[in-house]
Design an enzyme around this catalytic site. Structure first.
Site, PDB file in Angstrom:
ATOM      1  N   HIS A  43      86.055  14.267 106.676  1.00  0.00           N
ATOM      2  CA  HIS A  43      85.193  13.094 106.756  1.00  0.00           C
ATOM      3  C   HIS A  43      84.743  12.917 108.204  1.00  0.00           C
ATOM      4  CE1 HIS A  43      89.298  11.383 107.521  1.00  0.00           C
ATOM      5  NE2 HIS A  43      88.642  10.895 108.545  1.00  0.00           N
TER       6      HIS A  43
HETATM    7  C1  T46 Z   1      91.051  10.258 110.557  1.00  0.00           C
HETATM    8  C2  T46 Z   1      92.112  11.283 110.421  1.00  0.00           C
HETATM    9  C3  T46 Z   1      92.456  11.920 111.731  1.00  0.00           C
HETATM   10  C4  T46 Z   1      95.266   3.047 105.229  1.00  0.00           C
HETATM   11  O1  T46 Z   1      95.588   2.249 104.317  1.00  0.00           O
HETATM   12  N1  T46 Z   1      95.129   2.594 106.502  1.00  0.00           N
HETATM   13  C5  T46 Z   1      94.782   3.425 107.532  1.00  0.00           C
HETATM   14  O2  T46 Z   1      94.675   2.949 108.685  1.00  0.00           O
HETATM   15  C6  T46 Z   1      94.554   4.815 107.250  1.00  0.00           C
HETATM   16  C7  T46 Z   1      94.149   5.755 108.361  1.00  0.00           C
HETATM   17  C8  T46 Z   1      94.691   5.241 105.952  1.00  0.00           C
HETATM   18  N2  T46 Z   1      95.056   4.373 104.968  1.00  0.00           N
HETATM   19  C9  T46 Z   1      95.252   4.903 103.607  1.00  0.00           C
HETATM   20  C10 T46 Z   1      93.991   5.365 102.911  1.00  0.00           C
HETATM   21  C11 T46 Z   1      94.491   6.463 102.004  1.00  0.00           C
HETATM   22  O3  T46 Z   1      94.945   5.927 100.795  1.00  0.00           O
HETATM   23  O4  T46 Z   1      96.097   6.032 103.694  1.00  0.00           O
HETATM   24  C12 T46 Z   1      95.704   7.023 102.761  1.00  0.00           C
HETATM   25  C13 T46 Z   1      95.438   8.355 103.459  1.00  0.00           C
HETATM   26  O5  T46 Z   1      94.251   8.214 104.272  1.00  0.00           O
HETATM   27  P1  T46 Z   1      93.216   9.427 104.475  1.00  0.00           P
HETATM   28  O6  T46 Z   1      93.107  10.192 103.225  1.00  0.00           O
HETATM   29  O7  T46 Z   1      91.956   8.849 105.033  1.00  0.00           O
HETATM   30  O8  T46 Z   1      93.985  10.284 105.587  1.00  0.00           O
HETATM   31  P2  T46 Z   1      93.470  11.550 106.420  1.00  0.00           P
HETATM   32  O9  T46 Z   1      94.683  12.139 107.017  1.00  0.00           O
HETATM   33  O10 T46 Z   1      92.585  12.430 105.617  1.00  0.00           O
HETATM   34  O11 T46 Z   1      92.556  10.920 107.593  1.00  0.00           O
HETATM   35  C14 T46 Z   1      93.131  10.070 108.578  1.00  0.00           C
HETATM   36  C15 T46 Z   1      92.245   8.857 108.844  1.00  0.00           C
HETATM   37  O12 T46 Z   1      91.945   8.199 107.604  1.00  0.00           O
HETATM   38  C16 T46 Z   1      90.957   9.199 109.512  1.00  0.00           C
HETATM   39  O13 T46 Z   1      90.370   8.017 110.061  1.00  0.00           O
HETATM   40  O14 T46 Z   1      90.169  10.375 111.396  1.00  0.00           O
HETATM   41  O15 T46 Z   1      93.316  10.785 109.793  1.00  0.00           O
END
Ligand code: T46
Length: 130
Positions: A45
């Site tokens: 993303h």
């Molecule tokens: C990024 C990379 C480096 C939350 O509830 N609060 C938060 O602050 C974050 C970051 C995530 N979440 C929840 C949303 C999803 O259900 O945690 C779950 C996993 O999030 P996501 O799939 O977005 O995780 P990554 O590792 O793909 O991405 C994250 C960050 O979302 C993103 O901003 O830049 O790490």
């Protein structure tokens, strides 16, 4: 990359991170990614406005950064080095070592509306801002 000052003495090492000095924005949120399963990739993303610094405080991982023209892999493996991500940058995280703890410092609270999760839409957004 941002180099973080290490306070070291004979007891060990310490890195302190303050908003608007060690990272170039006020700190609104800190989260960390750990226990990433073998072979799992994350991210895929971009963010519309969010500014972040990524630090592998333990272990290592690779961050692919893509500005719509150039794609680069950055290996994070040093707890005193941060990767600043700002502007429209597509990111993919891979090759997590089993002990990797990826610390992320952000300038805003979590907002799903700030995410662009489709690479085609990301390229459209890059073109629109030119
Ligand atoms: C990024 C990379 C480096 C939350 O509830 N609060 C938060 O602050 C974050 C970051 C995530 N979440 C929840 C949303 C999803 O259900 O945690 C779950 C996993 O999030 P996501 O799939 O977005 O995780 P990554 O590792 O793909 O991405 C994250 C960050 O979302 C993103 O901003 O830049 O790490």
């Amino acid at each position: 990359m941002i180099s973080l000052a290490i306070c070291g003495d004979n007891r060990g090492r310490l890195v302190a991170i303050e908003g608007m000095s060690d990272v170039p924005f006020p700190i609104a949120r800190v989260y960390y990614v750990f226990h990433t399963q073998p072979g799992v990739d994350r991210g895929f993303h971009a963010h519309r406005a969010l500014r972040q610094v990524l630090i592998a405080v333990n272990g290592s991982c690779t961050i692919l950064v893509d500005d719509g023209e150039i794609r680069n892999n950055v290996r994070l493996n040093d707890p005193s080095m941060g990767l600043l991500l700002e502007g429209l940058v597509w990111r993919e995280m891979s090759d997590f070592s089993p002990d990797c703890v990826l610390l992320v410092i952000a300038d805003a609270h979590y907002d799903e509306n700030d995410y662009i999760r489709d690479h085609g839409q990301f390229l459209d957004a890059v073109r629109e801002q030119m």
